[in-house]
Design a protein around this motif. Structure first.
Motif, PDB file in Angstrom:
ATOM      1  N   VAL A 242       0.829  -1.203   0.000  1.00 54.95           N
ATOM      2  CA  VAL A 242       0.000   0.000   0.000  1.00 54.95           C
ATOM      3  C   VAL A 242       0.865   1.256   0.000  1.00 54.95           C
ATOM      4  O   VAL A 242       0.619   2.202  -0.762  1.00 54.95           O
ATOM      5  CB  VAL A 242      -0.939  -0.022   1.228  1.00 54.95           C
ATOM      6  CG1 VAL A 242      -1.607   1.325   1.423  1.00 54.95           C
ATOM      7  CG2 VAL A 242      -1.992  -1.110   1.058  1.00 54.95           C
ATOM      8  N   ALA A 246       1.074   4.047  -2.984  1.00 54.71           N
ATOM      9  CA  ALA A 246       0.728   5.437  -2.703  1.00 54.71           C
ATOM     10  C   ALA A 246       1.880   6.379  -3.048  1.00 54.71           C
ATOM     11  O   ALA A 246       1.669   7.445  -3.636  1.00 54.71           O
ATOM     12  CB  ALA A 246       0.333   5.586  -1.238  1.00 54.71           C
ATOM     13  N   SER A 303       0.408   5.565   8.272  1.00 54.99           N
ATOM     14  CA  SER A 303      -0.880   5.904   7.670  1.00 54.99           C
ATOM     15  C   SER A 303      -0.981   7.386   7.319  1.00 54.99           C
ATOM     16  O   SER A 303      -1.880   7.792   6.578  1.00 54.99           O
ATOM     17  CB  SER A 303      -2.019   5.532   8.627  1.00 54.99           C
ATOM     18  OG  SER A 303      -1.935   6.294   9.825  1.00 54.99           O
ATOM     19  N   SER A 306      -0.455   8.913   3.274  1.00 54.06           N
ATOM     20  CA  SER A 306      -1.614   8.737   2.390  1.00 54.06           C
ATOM     21  C   SER A 306      -2.724   9.711   2.751  1.00 54.06           C
ATOM     22  O   SER A 306      -3.375  10.299   1.867  1.00 54.06           O
ATOM     23  CB  SER A 306      -2.127   7.297   2.478  1.00 54.06           C
ATOM     24  OG  SER A 306      -1.164   6.391   1.995  1.00 54.06           O
ATOM     25  N   ALA A 367      -0.050  -4.339  -6.099  1.00 51.15           N
ATOM     26  CA  ALA A 367      -0.638  -3.096  -5.592  1.00 51.15           C
ATOM     27  C   ALA A 367      -0.376  -1.934  -6.538  1.00 51.15           C
ATOM     28  O   ALA A 367      -1.264  -1.109  -6.784  1.00 51.15           O
ATOM     29  CB  ALA A 367      -0.086  -2.789  -4.206  1.00 51.15           C
ATOM     30  N   THR A 371      -3.322   0.463  -8.758  1.00 53.74           N
ATOM     31  CA  THR A 371      -3.598   1.862  -8.414  1.00 53.74           C
ATOM     32  C   THR A 371      -4.448   2.554  -9.470  1.00 53.74           C
ATOM     33  O   THR A 371      -5.359   3.330  -9.148  1.00 53.74           O
ATOM     34  CB  THR A 371      -2.281   2.640  -8.229  1.00 53.74           C
ATOM     35  OG1 THR A 371      -1.429   2.417  -9.359  1.00 53.74           O
ATOM     36  CG2 THR A 371      -1.571   2.211  -6.961  1.00 53.74           C
ATOM     37  N   SER A 383      -9.245   6.487  -2.671  1.00 55.48           N
ATOM     38  CA  SER A 383      -8.229   5.426  -2.682  1.00 55.48           C
ATOM     39  C   SER A 383      -7.132   5.715  -1.662  1.00 55.48           C
ATOM     40  O   SER A 383      -6.670   4.802  -0.962  1.00 55.48           O
ATOM     41  CB  SER A 383      -7.622   5.311  -4.084  1.00 55.48           C
ATOM     42  OG  SER A 383      -8.592   4.941  -5.030  1.00 55.48           O
ATOM     43  N   CYS A 387      -6.009   3.571   1.619  1.00 56.58           N
ATOM     44  CA  CYS A 387      -4.641   3.149   1.962  1.00 56.58           C
ATOM     45  C   CYS A 387      -4.348   3.442   3.427  1.00 56.58           C
ATOM     46  O   CYS A 387      -3.825   2.591   4.160  1.00 56.58           O
ATOM     47  CB  CYS A 387      -3.631   3.867   1.077  1.00 56.58           C
ATOM     48  SG  CYS A 387      -3.660   3.397  -0.661  1.00 56.58           S
TER      49      CYS A 387
END
Length: 433
Positions: A242, A246, A303, A306, A367, A371, A383, A387
């Motif tokens: 992920v 990203a 996290s 993203s 992944a 995308t 999206s 993520c």
């Protein structure tokens, strides 16, 4: 008249940093400098040969595919053969493939299929090298100094990659990508020479195994028998995929549309690199008692990028977020390496490392390929929020695993491979789990 003895030169190397650790660190810095620039050079070589963005992705995928295919075999081989020989052989393959790549680019006759084949050979070399290198590094220091050693090693490696990317970009502009690829080939030659000097006299003789399949099964049992290990490997199989998608796809798109182009995104990536160096400095001093609890909590900030791209936040805020994420990921990285060093038997380190590496890279190409369809189906903003939510959910799930929360640092010192003197060490206990 008696001649007085010549004064001994004082070594600036710490007493715990043995011959093998020093050689491994020096070689990693050399290859880090060369590789960071070569990855940029390969992309520009494809473009100069008339390729487009899809062709650049094809050559990159050609490197990743054999890495995924051969990693587990490489891990089993590294626990069966002397690890330093596997490393030197892999470095030799990388040296030859990059040298051939450089010659083709400098001659102006490079074809897309040739660049893809040579990239695939590079990925094959990395597949055999990585498990052997991690096993050798993990067994080169005592448990008492493991966290500090791994932090310093990662600092050197991260610093080399930052400097190598900057230097490589500058050299590409001045002399072209072919010469940068040639420099990378020379770096592999130097690193292979350093690794050939590793002292393996203290390495215990490996008992003859029952075949490659049996070796792989033994490594698999080591992984699945430890809930903390397999849960984090599964977590990072998704998290790495992920984050990679990203940052490699959505990040440049958001930067182009909202942040002012490639330069601000480059600043953000540079801030991440600077954060990893500061994180390494932090882990030289900080020794969290609950290794994996501290490490897993430090994954939560992954996290944030993203989410920051989904908003999107102004450039200064994005740079700050990326810097903090760089710090936090080093807390996890050092804690993770220390846990592997402490818990995994020495003769199975490379196989376990291979499963770890396999989990880390196997889903990245998928992944990245998804995308585009995800953006069409859900939109870019949704999206990116997805993520971020996925990283948070997986990390919180891992924190529910009792072994992740409870695994504690042990100060018992195992025998190190080519490390400090034997009287300073004690045998490494096999984990009962």
């Amino acid at each position: 008249m008696t001649t007085p003895p010549a004064p001994r030169l004082r070594s600036h190397r710490p007493a715990w940093a043995g011959r093998n650790y020093t050689l491994l660190t020096a070689a990693a810095v050399v290859t880090g400098l060369g590789n960071a620039g070569a990855l940029i050079a390969a992309a520009f070589a494809v473009l100069e040969a008339g390729g487009d963005g899809g062709d650049v992705g094809l050559v990159a995928a050609a490197r990743t595919l054999p890495l995924v295919v051969f990693l587990l075999i490489g891990g089993a081989l590294a626990d069966r053969l002397p690890r330093h020989r596997v490393m030197v052989a892999a470095n030799s393959l990388n040296c030859v493939s990059q040298a051939a790549f450089a010659v083709l680019v400098l001659s102006g006759e490079a074809r897309l299929w040739q660049m893809a084949v040579l990239s695939a050979l590079g990925g094959t070399g990395q597949a055999f090298f990585s498990p052997a290198a991690e096993g050798m590094l993990l067994s080169s220091v005592t448990r008492q100094q493991a966290a500090r050693a791994f932090a310093l090693f990662r600092m050197g490696m991260n610093g080399a990659q930052i400097g190598g990317a900057a230097l490589g970009g500058a050299l590409i502009a001045v002399v072209g990508p072919g010469w940068v690829l040639a420099v990378d080939a020379a770096a592999f030659a130097v690193a292979g020479a350093l690794r050939s000097l590793l002292d393996v006299s203290a390495v215990p003789r490996r008992e003859p195994g029952g075949g490659m399949v049996r070796d792989l099964r033994e490594g698999w049992r080591e992984v699945v028998g430890r809930p903390w290990l397999w849960s984090i490997v599964v977590q990072f199989a998704v998290v790495n995929a992920v984050v990679g998608a990203a940052e490699s796809v959505f990040g440049p798109l958001v930067a182009e549309d909202h942040l002012g182009g490639a330069r601000p995104w480059g600043f953000a990536l540079a801030a991440f690199g600077a954060g990893t160096v500061l994180g390494g400095l932090l882990m030289v001093r900080w020794r969290p008692r609950r290794l994996l609890l501290a490490g897993s909590l430090s994954v939560l900030p992954l996290s944030l990028p993203s989410a920051a791209l989904a908003v999107p936040v102004p450039v200064p805020a994005l740079v700050t977020v990326m810097f903090l994420v760089g710090v936090s990921i080093e807390v996890f990285g050092v804690s993770w390496m220390t846990a592997l060093h402490q818990e995994i038997p020495e003769d199975k380190l490379s196989r376990v490392s291979a499963y770890d590496w396999f989990g880390s890279v196997a889903m990245v190409p998928l992944a990245t390929a998804l995308t585009g369809p995800a953006e069409e189906a859900f939109g870019r903003t949704a999206s990116l929020w997805g993520c971020s939510a996925l990283i948070l959910a997986l990390t919180l799930a891992v924190l529910t695993v009792p072994d992740v929360r409870r695994l504690r640092r042990s100060e018992t010192t195992p025998v190190a491979e080519g490390g400090p003197a034997a009287e300073d060490t004690a045998p490494k206990p096999v984990s009962p789990r």
